[in-house]
Structures are given as structure tokens and as C-alpha cells.
Design a protein around this motif. Sequence first.
Motif, mmCIF file in Angstrom:
data_model
loop_
_atom_site.group_PDB
_atom_site.id
_atom_site.type_symbol
_atom_site.label_atom_id
_atom_site.label_comp_id
_atom_site.label_asym_id
_atom_site.label_seq_id
_atom_site.Cartn_x
_atom_site.Cartn_y
_atom_site.Cartn_z
ATOM 1 N N SER A 8 0.822 -1.209 0.000
ATOM 2 C CA SER A 8 0.000 0.000 0.000
ATOM 3 C C SER A 8 0.858 1.262 0.000
ATOM 4 C CB SER A 8 -0.892 0.015 1.230
ATOM 5 O OG SER A 8 -0.088 0.147 2.373
ATOM 6 N N GLY A 9 2.188 1.121 0.100
ATOM 7 C CA GLY A 9 3.051 2.300 0.127
ATOM 8 C C GLY A 9 3.343 2.767 1.540
ATOM 9 N N CYS A 10 2.679 2.164 2.522
ATOM 10 C CA CYS A 10 2.982 2.513 3.919
ATOM 11 C C CYS A 10 4.270 1.809 4.320
ATOM 12 C CB CYS A 10 1.879 2.013 4.851
ATOM 13 S SG CYS A 10 0.313 2.790 4.524
ATOM 14 N N PRO A 50 -0.824 -0.663 9.401
ATOM 15 C CA PRO A 50 -1.505 0.135 8.373
ATOM 16 C C PRO A 50 -2.818 -0.494 7.916
ATOM 17 C CG PRO A 50 0.839 -0.031 7.876
ATOM 18 C CD PRO A 50 0.599 -0.904 9.079
ATOM 19 N N ALA A 51 -2.884 -1.820 7.832
ATOM 20 C CA ALA A 51 -4.129 -2.462 7.365
ATOM 21 C C ALA A 51 -5.267 -2.244 8.364
ATOM 22 C CB ALA A 51 -3.896 -3.961 7.159
ATOM 23 N N VAL A 52 -4.932 -2.153 9.640
ATOM 24 C CA VAL A 52 -5.960 -1.884 10.655
ATOM 25 C C VAL A 52 -6.433 -0.434 10.521
ATOM 26 C CG1 VAL A 52 -6.330 -1.575 13.152
ATOM 27 C CG2 VAL A 52 -5.172 -3.639 12.304
ATOM 28 N N ILE A 53 -5.482 0.459 10.347
ATOM 29 C CA ILE A 53 -5.841 1.884 10.231
ATOM 30 C C ILE A 53 -6.702 2.094 8.973
ATOM 31 C CG2 ILE A 53 -4.909 4.234 9.992
ATOM 32 C CD1 ILE A 53 -2.448 3.161 11.625
ATOM 33 N N ASP A 54 -6.336 1.444 7.873
ATOM 34 C CA ASP A 54 -7.138 1.543 6.628
ATOM 35 C C ASP A 54 -8.567 1.048 6.864
ATOM 36 O OD1 ASP A 54 -5.003 2.462 5.250
ATOM 37 O OD2 ASP A 54 -4.621 0.608 4.110
ATOM 38 N N ALA A 55 -8.683 -0.104 7.524
ATOM 39 C CA ALA A 55 -10.023 -0.685 7.752
ATOM 40 C C ALA A 55 -10.851 0.248 8.644
ATOM 41 C CB ALA A 55 -9.889 -2.066 8.396
ATOM 42 N N PRO A 239 -6.912 -9.340 20.225
ATOM 43 C CA PRO A 239 -5.853 -8.803 19.359
ATOM 44 C C PRO A 239 -5.164 -7.584 19.987
ATOM 45 C CG PRO A 239 -8.009 -8.069 18.601
ATOM 46 C CD PRO A 239 -8.261 -8.965 19.774
ATOM 47 N N SER A 240 -5.593 -7.181 21.181
ATOM 48 C CA SER A 240 -5.214 -5.843 21.668
ATOM 49 C C SER A 240 -3.742 -5.697 22.014
ATOM 50 C CB SER A 240 -6.098 -5.431 22.840
ATOM 51 O OG SER A 240 -5.802 -6.212 23.964
ATOM 52 N N LYS A 241 -3.100 -6.736 22.569
ATOM 53 C CA LYS A 241 -1.663 -6.592 22.903
ATOM 54 C C LYS A 241 -0.824 -6.663 21.635
ATOM 55 C CE LYS A 241 -2.478 -5.980 26.958
ATOM 56 N NZ LYS A 241 -2.330 -4.734 27.622
ATOM 57 N N THR A 242 -1.035 -7.710 20.839
ATOM 58 C CA THR A 242 -0.176 -7.947 19.675
ATOM 59 C C THR A 242 -0.252 -6.800 18.669
ATOM 60 O OG1 THR A 242 -0.710 -10.272 19.956
ATOM 61 C CG2 THR A 242 0.378 -9.668 17.905
ATOM 62 N N PHE A 243 -1.467 -6.292 18.444
ATOM 63 C CA PHE A 243 -1.629 -5.287 17.387
ATOM 64 C C PHE A 243 -1.823 -3.884 17.967
ATOM 65 C CE2 PHE A 243 -2.841 -9.456 15.774
ATOM 66 C CZ PHE A 243 -1.992 -9.543 14.673
ATOM 67 N N THR A 281 -14.019 -4.107 13.811
ATOM 68 C CA THR A 281 -13.381 -3.819 12.513
ATOM 69 C C THR A 281 -11.868 -4.014 12.619
ATOM 70 O OG1 THR A 281 -15.106 -2.205 12.061
ATOM 71 C CG2 THR A 281 -13.088 -1.998 10.768
ATOM 72 N N ALA A 282 -11.301 -3.493 13.719
ATOM 73 C CA ALA A 282 -9.845 -3.597 13.906
ATOM 74 C C ALA A 282 -9.437 -5.050 14.108
ATOM 75 C CB ALA A 282 -9.423 -2.750 15.112
ATOM 76 N N ALA A 283 -10.224 -5.806 14.873
ATOM 77 C CA ALA A 283 -9.877 -7.210 15.139
ATOM 78 C C ALA A 283 -9.835 -8.004 13.839
ATOM 79 C CB ALA A 283 -10.886 -7.823 16.108
ATOM 80 N N ALA A 284 -10.837 -7.795 12.982
ATOM 81 C CA ALA A 284 -10.888 -8.554 11.722
ATOM 82 C C ALA A 284 -9.666 -8.239 10.867
ATOM 83 C CB ALA A 284 -12.183 -8.230 10.973
ATOM 84 N N ALA A 285 -9.340 -6.962 10.730
ATOM 85 C CA ALA A 285 -8.185 -6.590 9.896
ATOM 86 C C ALA A 285 -6.890 -7.108 10.516
ATOM 87 C CB ALA A 285 -8.133 -5.068 9.730
ATOM 88 N N ALA A 286 -6.781 -7.016 11.843
ATOM 89 C CA ALA A 286 -5.542 -7.437 12.519
ATOM 90 C C ALA A 286 -5.277 -8.915 12.268
ATOM 91 C CB ALA A 286 -5.661 -7.156 14.018
ATOM 92 N N TYR A 287 -6.295 -9.744 12.481
ATOM 93 C CA TYR A 287 -6.081 -11.184 12.347
ATOM 94 C C TYR A 287 -5.980 -11.640 10.888
ATOM 95 C CZ TYR A 287 -6.962 -11.986 17.361
ATOM 96 O OH TYR A 287 -6.878 -12.012 18.735
#
Length: 393
Positions: A8-10, A50-55, A239-243, A281-287
Motif C-alpha cells: 500500500s506504500g505505507c 496500516p491495514a488496521v488503520i485503513d479498515a 488482538p489488543s496486545k499484539t496489534f 473492525t480492527a480485530a478482523a483486519a488485525a487477524y
Amino acid sequence: MGKREITSGCCFDFDKSVERRDTASLKWDKYKGKDIIPLWVADMDFCSPPAVIDALQRRIAHGVFGYTIPPSDLNRIVVAMLEAEYGWSVKPQWLVWLPGLVTGLNVACRAVGEDNDAVMTATPIYPPFLSAPGNFRRKLVKVPLREQQNRWEFDFDRLENAITPDTRLFLLCNPHNPVGRVFSREELNTLAGICIKHDMVICSDEIHCGLLLDSDKVHIPTAKLAPEVAARTITLMSPSKTFNLPGLGCAFAVISEKKLRRRFMAAMAGIVPAVNTLGYTAAAAAYRDCAEWHADLLDYLRANRDSVARAIDQMPRLSLTPIEATYLAWIDVRSSDLNNPVRFFEDAGVGLQDGIEFDGRGFVRLNFGCARSLLEKALERMASAIERYANSK
Ligand SMILES: Cc1ncc(COP(=O)(O)O)c(C=O)c1O
């Protein structure tokens, strides 16, 4: 290292300092206006992937934030992740979503046993393990971990001797906060065997399972040990600690046994709110989308851990056992005869967490989930303060 271009360029730049002052950050606002580097509460100073922030940005752009249910593909994503990461086969209907893992610890204490029954845990331990039983009129039974040959272990004899007929629940933390151990299959089997023998439920907090730093270790979900262990286990993950998403409040329980799952859900009824839209939303993108970021994070944390270990090794009268997982260092200051180690290091410009909160007097916990330059500055401050102190004795 610490920087990688992605499609994505990030880029993942863990060296980049993100200003967290004046963002209502629990970690940073504690020392607002003071020159104290905050290395205490367990969140990292890094941006989320970045994928979490995008989602999240896509979800926010939609603009409607009505009542929500788990996104249709989320359970499937979690089930696939548990299979891929741990070889653990879980059915989607075993998942119970929670607005935080501490909620899960408390619900487990409420769901298992009756008033005045006992809940057991091994200390030192993450503070909510110590407070959750009392929130529901359960007695807390603490059995200390023991330090043997430079590592922390369960004292199984002492643990079994402390079990009484009213001991109904064991609260397990694996990987362990604060001592950083990844318990082996043998250790988990022995613990689970004791719980089966005494008909106890196991609540297994595995929030740090994505943060294994030793490449020769594997995370074994307690419930994966054997079907008879799964039948009495409430697994808690997030997902909160890892991501680095703790401010978004999203966690889940895995409970395969139907009656236990019903009891757990009954204990939540009317009290535990739904997870919020952004958390899901963040959990889905993170995993689903963050494997490369995750691998880079672990490399970065490994190097930070090694810096901490080298620095503490050089500090007079301070010591550290090997950190197998987490971004937390459990530092033994007992030989230093400092009366108030947290105050001492705050005066030196570093904010650590007091071991007393974990039932571990004589220890401090240092969070190394931050940019290396900040960590090194903090370690230099600690080293010169402790050296001055040792020379003044
Ligand atoms: C072992 C353990 N469990 C739970 C939590 C917190 O979970 P949550 O923020 O989802 O309530 C932490 C945070 O540090 C932790 O270390």
C-alpha cells in the motif's frame, strides 16, 4: 531494520516516535508536564498496523454507527487464525465476544462456583487476577511461582496442597505477565492434571500469545492439551496486545463445553456491553491482514528485549530472568535495598510499575514496547542513577 515497504506504500517504522502527549493516553498522561519516560502500563507506543488503520478509516467514512453485531466473517477469521497459528480447531459457535479481557476474567469468577468458594492463581500476577475473585465474593488463594535456575516455575506441590474442596477455579496467565514465561506442554499438562483431579475450571488468559520472542518456543492453548481439559477451560484472547489496540476494547472467550459457555454467557447478561464497531473492525483486519507487520514487530521487540537484558545485566544489584514472551521486563531490585524503587526511578526520569501491584514486592516492571531511542534513553537514566546510588553506599 524496523522499516519495511509494503504494497500500500505505507511502511512499518517502529523507530518513528509518535507524540502521545495530550492524546488522553493513560500511559503518557500519568507524567504530564514531567520529564519522566513512561514505561509502565502495557500498551506500546507504536502505530497500529496500516491495514488496521485503513479498515478503521473505511468504517468511519461510512458514517453510521448504529448497534452492531460481530461482522459476518469475523468468527471465520478467528477460527482460521487459531488453526493456522496454533493448530487449534475451534468451532465458530464456541466464541463469545467481550469488550475487554479483564471483563472475561471477572465474568469467569462470577460464572464458576458460589459465594465463598475459592479462586486460585499463581503470583506475581497481572493485578485484575487478584481483584476479580473478591468482586464476586470469592476467596482468593495465591500460590507463589518459584524462581529456579534463572526461570520462574509453578510450585506444583504447594499449589496442590493449597487446594480445598471449595476451590473451583484456577486463573492461569500464559504467556505470563509479568514474568514473561511461555509455559511448556509438560508444565501445562501437570497444571491441567491437578485441575482435573480437583474438578476445577481453568480460565486461561492468553492475551500475550502473539508476543512470543523466543523462536524455539510455541504457544500451546491450554484447551488444546486434551478434550478433557478443553471441557473445563475458558480461554481468553484478544488482538489488543499484539496489534496495539487496547483502547478499542475487543476480546473473546473460547468455550467448547456447552454448559460452561451458557454459564459464562448468563454471568454476562445485562452487565457486559457489546463490543463496539471499531473494535470488531480492527480485530478482523488485525487477524486477517497483518502477518508481515506482526513479524516485523517481533523482530523489533526481540532487539529491544536484548537491549534491556544487556543494560540490566550491567546495573549493580539489579537482575532479570530471560523474557520468553511479552514486551514486559520483570526486574528484581531486592538486592539494591531501595525502599521505594518506583519513586527512585521516577526521580531518575523513568516511570516503571511497582511489583507490589502484582503481589511481587521487590520487583519493578518495565515496558519495552516503544521506540528503541526512547528505551535506550530510559536505560541510560536508570543505569546512571543506580550506579550513583551504589557508589554512595
Ligand atoms: C494478562 C493480561 N490480561 C488482560 C489484560 C488487559 O486486557 P483488556 O485491556 O482487554 O481488558 C492485560 C493487559 O496488560 C494483561 O497483561
